[in-house]
Write a protein that holds these residues in place. Structure first.
Motif, PDB file in Angstrom:
ATOM      1  N   LYS A 103       0.703 -25.375  16.945  1.00 27.75           N
ATOM      2  CA  LYS A 103       1.778 -24.553  16.385  1.00 27.75           C
ATOM      3  C   LYS A 103       2.690 -24.031  17.491  1.00 27.75           C
ATOM      4  N   VAL A 104       2.112 -23.579  18.591  1.00 27.41           N
ATOM      5  CA  VAL A 104       2.908 -23.089  19.722  1.00 27.41           C
ATOM      6  C   VAL A 104       3.780 -24.218  20.272  1.00 27.41           C
ATOM      7  N   TRP A 105       3.204 -25.413  20.401  1.00 20.62           N
ATOM      8  CA  TRP A 105       3.982 -26.552  20.898  1.00 20.62           C
ATOM      9  C   TRP A 105       5.139 -26.851  19.944  1.00 20.62           C
ATOM     10  N   ALA A 106       4.854 -26.889  18.641  1.00 21.03           N
ATOM     11  CA  ALA A 106       5.894 -27.206  17.655  1.00 21.03           C
ATOM     12  C   ALA A 106       7.026 -26.183  17.714  1.00 21.03           C
ATOM     13  N   GLY A 108       7.785 -24.246  20.201  1.00 18.67           N
ATOM     14  CA  GLY A 108       8.400 -24.273  21.519  1.00 18.67           C
ATOM     15  C   GLY A 108       9.312 -25.455  21.778  1.00 18.67           C
ATOM     16  N   HIS A 109       9.196 -26.502  20.977  1.00 18.13           N
ATOM     17  CA  HIS A 109       9.968 -27.720  21.214  1.00 18.13           C
ATOM     18  C   HIS A 109      10.868 -28.101  20.039  1.00 18.13           C
ATOM     19  N   LEU A 110      11.142 -27.131  19.171  1.00 13.70           N
ATOM     20  CA  LEU A 110      11.995 -27.408  17.999  1.00 13.70           C
ATOM     21  C   LEU A 110      13.348 -27.979  18.403  1.00 13.70           C
ATOM     22  N   GLN A 111      13.995 -27.350  19.360  1.00 15.79           N
ATOM     23  CA  GLN A 111      15.345 -27.772  19.760  1.00 15.79           C
ATOM     24  C   GLN A 111      15.329 -29.148  20.429  1.00 15.79           C
ATOM     25  N   GLU A 112      14.326 -29.398  21.266  1.00 19.03           N
ATOM     26  CA  GLU A 112      14.251 -30.703  21.935  1.00 19.03           C
ATOM     27  C   GLU A 112      14.050 -31.836  20.936  1.00 19.03           C
ATOM     28  N   VAL A 113      13.190 -31.607  19.954  1.00 19.46           N
ATOM     29  CA  VAL A 113      12.952 -32.628  18.931  1.00 19.46           C
ATOM     30  C   VAL A 113      14.209 -32.836  18.095  1.00 19.46           C
ATOM     31  N   ALA A 114      14.873 -31.744  17.729  1.00 16.98           N
ATOM     32  CA  ALA A 114      16.118 -31.858  16.958  1.00 16.98           C
ATOM     33  C   ALA A 114      17.168 -32.640  17.744  1.00 16.98           C
ATOM     34  N   GLN A 115      17.281 -32.375  19.043  1.00 15.56           N
ATOM     35  CA  GLN A 115      18.255 -33.092  19.881  1.00 15.56           C
ATOM     36  C   GLN A 115      17.894 -34.573  19.997  1.00 15.56           C
TER      37      GLN A 115
END
Length: 141
Positions: A103-106, A108-115
C-alpha cells in the motif's frame, strides 16, 4: 500415485505450493479485504460497503478462500437473523506488514505510474513502429 513435491520451495515451478499461496493473496480483491479486516472485525455488509466495486459473489469467494487457508476467521452468532463476523486470524495478521508495504509503495508511486501510462498511451505500438523506435534508440547510444 504420489506426486513429488520439490525439496525446497521454488515459486517458478507450477507444482510448488508457494505459487498457490501467492495466487491466494495476489489478486485484485484479497489485499483490500485484508486491509479492511486489519482495521477491525467486520460483518459481510460492512465489507461490501467498505470495498467499493466488489460484488457480493466475489466477496463471498474471497472470504471463503481466506477462511479455507486459515487467514480469516468466520464467527456465526446464533441469533435471528444470524450475525456473521469476519476477522483476521493470527496467520492472517502476519500479512499486515507485507500488505502495508504494498500500500505504501502504491501510494508513493501514483504519479510515476500515471506518467508512465500517459507516455505509453501516446506511443504507436504497432510492431514495425516499436522495432524502428528501438533501432533509433540503439543508434543514438
Amino acid at each position: 500415485m504420489e506426486s513429488k513435491q520439490p525439496t525446497s520451495p521454488d515459486i517458478f515451478r507450477a507444482d510448488c505450493l508457494s505459487r498457490q499461496v501467492l495466487h491466494l493473496i495476489a489478486d485484485e480483491w484479497t489485499p483490500l479485504v485484508i486491509y479492511a479486516l486489519e482495521e477491525h472485525t467486520m460483518r459481510f455488509g460492512q465489507l461490501l460497503k467498505r470495498i467499493d466495486g466488489i460484488s457480493t459473489k466475489m466477496l463471498t469467494q474471497i472470504l471463503r478462500a481466506l477462511e479455507r487457508n486459515g487467514l480469516v476467521q468466520r464467527v456465526v452468532y446464533p441469533v435471528v437473523p444470524p450475525v456473521v463476523e469476519y476477522s483476521l486470524t493470527p496467520l492472517g495478521q502476519t500479512l499486515r506488514e507485507p500488505m502495508q508495504a504494498l500500500k505504501v509503495w502504491a501510494y508513493g508511486h501514483l504519479q510515476e505510474v500515471a506518467q508512465a501510462r500517459a507516455t505509453y498511451d501516446c506511443l504507436d505500438h504497432t510492431p514495425i513502429q516499436e522495432a524502428t523506435a528501438s533501432l533509433v534508440q540503439q543508434r543514438s547510444l
